[in-house]
Each structure stands twice: as C-alpha cells, then as structure tokens.
Design a protein around this motif. Structure first.
Motif, PDB file in Angstrom:
ATOM      1  N   VAL A   1      47.574  36.753  55.529  1.00  0.00           N
ATOM      2  CA  VAL A   1      46.849  36.776  56.942  1.00  0.00           C
ATOM      3  C   VAL A   1      47.714  37.804  57.877  1.00  0.00           C
ATOM      4  CG1 VAL A   1      46.585  35.479  58.995  1.00  0.00           C
ATOM      5  CG2 VAL A   1      45.857  34.354  57.001  1.00  0.00           C
ATOM      6  N   ASP A   2      48.894  37.847  57.871  1.00  0.00           N
ATOM      7  CA  ASP A   2      49.894  38.854  58.629  1.00  0.00           C
ATOM      8  C   ASP A   2      49.302  40.161  58.225  1.00  0.00           C
ATOM      9  OD1 ASP A   2      51.318  36.923  59.807  1.00  0.00           O
ATOM     10  OD2 ASP A   2      52.845  36.873  58.585  1.00  0.00           O
ATOM     11  N   LEU A   3      48.965  40.539  57.122  1.00  0.00           N
ATOM     12  CA  LEU A   3      48.436  41.657  56.643  1.00  0.00           C
ATOM     13  C   LEU A   3      46.846  42.199  57.045  1.00  0.00           C
ATOM     14  CD1 LEU A   3      50.021  41.981  53.082  1.00  0.00           C
ATOM     15  CD2 LEU A   3      50.703  43.047  55.097  1.00  0.00           C
ATOM     16  N   GLY A   4      46.427  41.119  57.762  1.00  0.00           N
ATOM     17  CA  GLY A   4      45.219  41.241  58.346  1.00  0.00           C
ATOM     18  C   GLY A   4      43.901  40.995  57.353  1.00  0.00           C
ATOM     19  N   CYS A   5      44.285  40.151  56.153  1.00  0.00           N
ATOM     20  CA  CYS A   5      43.264  39.783  55.442  1.00  0.00           C
ATOM     21  C   CYS A   5      42.686  38.369  55.620  1.00  0.00           C
ATOM     22  CB  CYS A   5      43.954  39.503  53.812  1.00  0.00           C
ATOM     23  SG  CYS A   5      44.617  40.972  53.208  1.00  0.00           S
ATOM     24  N   ASP A   6      41.301  38.250  55.306  1.00  0.00           N
ATOM     25  CA  ASP A   6      40.757  37.083  55.275  1.00  0.00           C
ATOM     26  C   ASP A   6      40.758  36.144  54.112  1.00  0.00           C
ATOM     27  OD1 ASP A   6      38.908  35.071  56.094  1.00  0.00           O
ATOM     28  OD2 ASP A   6      37.126  35.966  55.429  1.00  0.00           O
ATOM     29  N   VAL A   7      41.648  35.087  54.068  1.00  0.00           N
ATOM     30  CA  VAL A   7      41.809  34.548  52.844  1.00  0.00           C
ATOM     31  C   VAL A   7      41.170  33.305  52.462  1.00  0.00           C
ATOM     32  CG1 VAL A   7      44.074  33.496  51.570  1.00  0.00           C
ATOM     33  CG2 VAL A   7      44.231  35.457  53.258  1.00  0.00           C
ATOM     34  N   THR A   8      40.836  33.081  51.208  1.00  0.00           N
ATOM     35  CA  THR A   8      40.304  31.910  50.621  1.00  0.00           C
ATOM     36  C   THR A   8      41.362  31.570  49.564  1.00  0.00           C
ATOM     37  OG1 THR A   8      37.902  32.356  51.043  1.00  0.00           O
ATOM     38  CG2 THR A   8      38.406  30.627  49.558  1.00  0.00           C
ATOM     39  N   VAL A   9      41.722  30.192  49.897  1.00  0.00           N
ATOM     40  CA  VAL A   9      42.775  29.671  49.224  1.00  0.00           C
ATOM     41  C   VAL A   9      42.189  28.723  47.868  1.00  0.00           C
ATOM     42  CG1 VAL A   9      45.077  28.138  48.697  1.00  0.00           C
ATOM     43  CG2 VAL A   9      44.679  29.755  50.624  1.00  0.00           C
ATOM     44  N   ALA A  10      42.324  28.546  46.803  1.00  0.00           N
ATOM     45  CA  ALA A  10      41.725  27.786  45.642  1.00  0.00           C
ATOM     46  C   ALA A  10      43.083  27.197  45.038  1.00  0.00           C
ATOM     47  CB  ALA A  10      40.971  28.127  45.075  1.00  0.00           C
ATOM     48  N   MET A  11      43.460  26.004  44.765  1.00  0.00           N
ATOM     49  CA  MET A  11      44.458  25.352  44.033  1.00  0.00           C
ATOM     50  C   MET A  11      44.380  24.849  42.963  1.00  0.00           C
ATOM     51  SD  MET A  11      46.550  24.140  47.621  1.00  0.00           S
ATOM     52  CE  MET A  11      47.924  23.531  46.797  1.00  0.00           C
ATOM     53  N   ARG A  12      43.061  24.773  42.463  1.00  0.00           N
ATOM     54  CA  ARG A  12      42.747  24.189  41.146  1.00  0.00           C
ATOM     55  C   ARG A  12      41.768  25.181  40.333  1.00  0.00           C
ATOM     56  NH1 ARG A  12      40.126  19.160  43.404  1.00  0.00           N
ATOM     57  NH2 ARG A  12      38.823  19.756  41.924  1.00  0.00           N
ATOM     58  N   LEU A  13      41.927  25.172  39.033  1.00  0.00           N
ATOM     59  CA  LEU A  13      41.070  26.108  38.062  1.00  0.00           C
ATOM     60  C   LEU A  13      39.519  25.730  38.506  1.00  0.00           C
ATOM     61  CD1 LEU A  13      40.963  28.172  35.948  1.00  0.00           C
ATOM     62  CD2 LEU A  13      40.532  26.192  34.456  1.00  0.00           C
ATOM     63  N   ASP A  14      38.918  24.699  38.564  1.00  0.00           N
ATOM     64  CA  ASP A  14      37.534  24.592  38.994  1.00  0.00           C
ATOM     65  C   ASP A  14      36.974  25.087  40.089  1.00  0.00           C
ATOM     66  OD1 ASP A  14      38.930  22.477  40.028  1.00  0.00           O
ATOM     67  OD2 ASP A  14      37.431  21.001  39.960  1.00  0.00           O
ATOM     68  N   LYS A  15      37.897  24.883  41.304  1.00  0.00           N
ATOM     69  CA  LYS A  15      37.389  25.325  42.546  1.00  0.00           C
ATOM     70  C   LYS A  15      37.574  26.913  42.668  1.00  0.00           C
ATOM     71  CE  LYS A  15      37.058  21.566  44.834  1.00  0.00           C
ATOM     72  NZ  LYS A  15      35.683  21.315  45.195  1.00  0.00           N
ATOM     73  N   ALA A  16      38.678  27.487  41.739  1.00  0.00           N
ATOM     74  CA  ALA A  16      39.030  28.828  41.866  1.00  0.00           C
ATOM     75  C   ALA A  16      37.737  29.555  41.220  1.00  0.00           C
ATOM     76  CB  ALA A  16      40.337  29.114  41.254  1.00  0.00           C
ATOM     77  N   LEU A  17      37.290  29.016  40.187  1.00  0.00           N
ATOM     78  CA  LEU A  17      36.114  29.482  39.350  1.00  0.00           C
ATOM     79  C   LEU A  17      34.958  29.442  39.800  1.00  0.00           C
ATOM     80  CD1 LEU A  17      36.667  28.118  35.574  1.00  0.00           C
ATOM     81  CD2 LEU A  17      36.549  30.329  36.425  1.00  0.00           C
TER      82      LEU A  17
END
Length: 151
Positions: free
Chosen positions: A27-43
């Motif tokens: 975020v400090d670098l200006g990115c729009d971030v989506t966080v996924a903490m589990r494999l199924d959500k990340a997939l």
C-alpha cells in the motif's frame, strides 16, 4: 509517482502478521492489494480476479502455493515467490521464478516488483534452471536487493 502506483497485487500469505506487514508495504508503494491467506481463497482470486502482479508465499501451512502459480502462468499474470528458504525452498519446475527473501524490506520489495513487472522475458514453468531472467546482465548493477538469483 511510483511505477507501482495503482497496480493490482494479489498477496498470498498465511501468517497474519507477515501478511499485514507485506500489505502495508505494498500500500505504501501505491498498490491496490488483495490478500488471501488460504489456498482455496487464493485460487479463486487467481482464477477470477484481475491482477497486475502477485506475491506468493511458497508454504501455506501444510500446502504449497504451486497450484496458484500454475493458474497465474495460464493467465499470463506476473508473479514472484516469497520464502525464507530462497531458491532451495522451491521445486525444480519453479526455479526460474523470482524469489523475494523474507523478512521483507520495503526497498527490496519495490525493486523486485518493478523488475517482475518490467522484465522483457516472462518465466516459464519447467524452463531450464539457468533460463531465468533475460534482464539479469543489463540490470546487474541496477538492482540493490539481494533476492536470490538476481544478485
């Protein structure tokens, strides 16, 4: 304005404190971030989301993030792996992918993300281990971080 301003980044990290730290850096670098903490959500995000870049923790508990990497390969989304083990922590088929060493540092994260975003040669799964990045010779003096494979 940063070269990362407005870039959509998928961050896959299963450790909540590490995820918060990495998200804050992005975020400090200006990115729009989506966080996924589990494999199924990340997939699900990797299959259906729209991302410019992704940062994948290799070890997600007892699972690995390789299925996510495979989806990103198929979709042409650039990504890097994050691990405390460097290239030694990767399966052979994925050793052409850039690796950022944990713990994260802001400047290191910025440099490697810009490199991944602008590199003229996209890594391929199962490419020869020495195939790596076509930019390395031209960038050897420009990169200030010590991510394995790029120093």
């Amino acid at each position: 304005m940063s070269a990362l301003e407005g870039r959509r980044v998928l961050l896959v990290e299963d450790e909540s404190l590490v995820a918060m730290l990495a998200e804050d850096m992005l975020v400090d670098l200006g990115c729009d971030v989506t966080v996924a903490m589990r494999l199924d959500k990340a997939l699900a995000h990797a299959r259906n989301g729209s991302f410019d870049l992704a940062v994948l923790d290799v070890n997600l508990g007892a699972q690995r993030s390789y299925p996510i990497a495979d989806v990103l390969f198929e979709r042409g989304v650039r990504f890097l792996f994050a691990t405390g083990y460097g290239f030694a922590g990767l399966e052979q088929a994925y050793r052409t992918i850039p690796v950022v060493q944990k713990p994260y540092r802001l400047e290191q994260m910025q440099d490697i993300l810009i490199h991944v975003m602008t590199c003229t040669m996209r890594p391929r799964k199962d490419a020869p281990a020495d195939a790596g990045c076509g930019c390395r010779p031209a960038m050897s003096g420009a990169l200030r971080f010590q991510a394995e494979g790029f120093a």
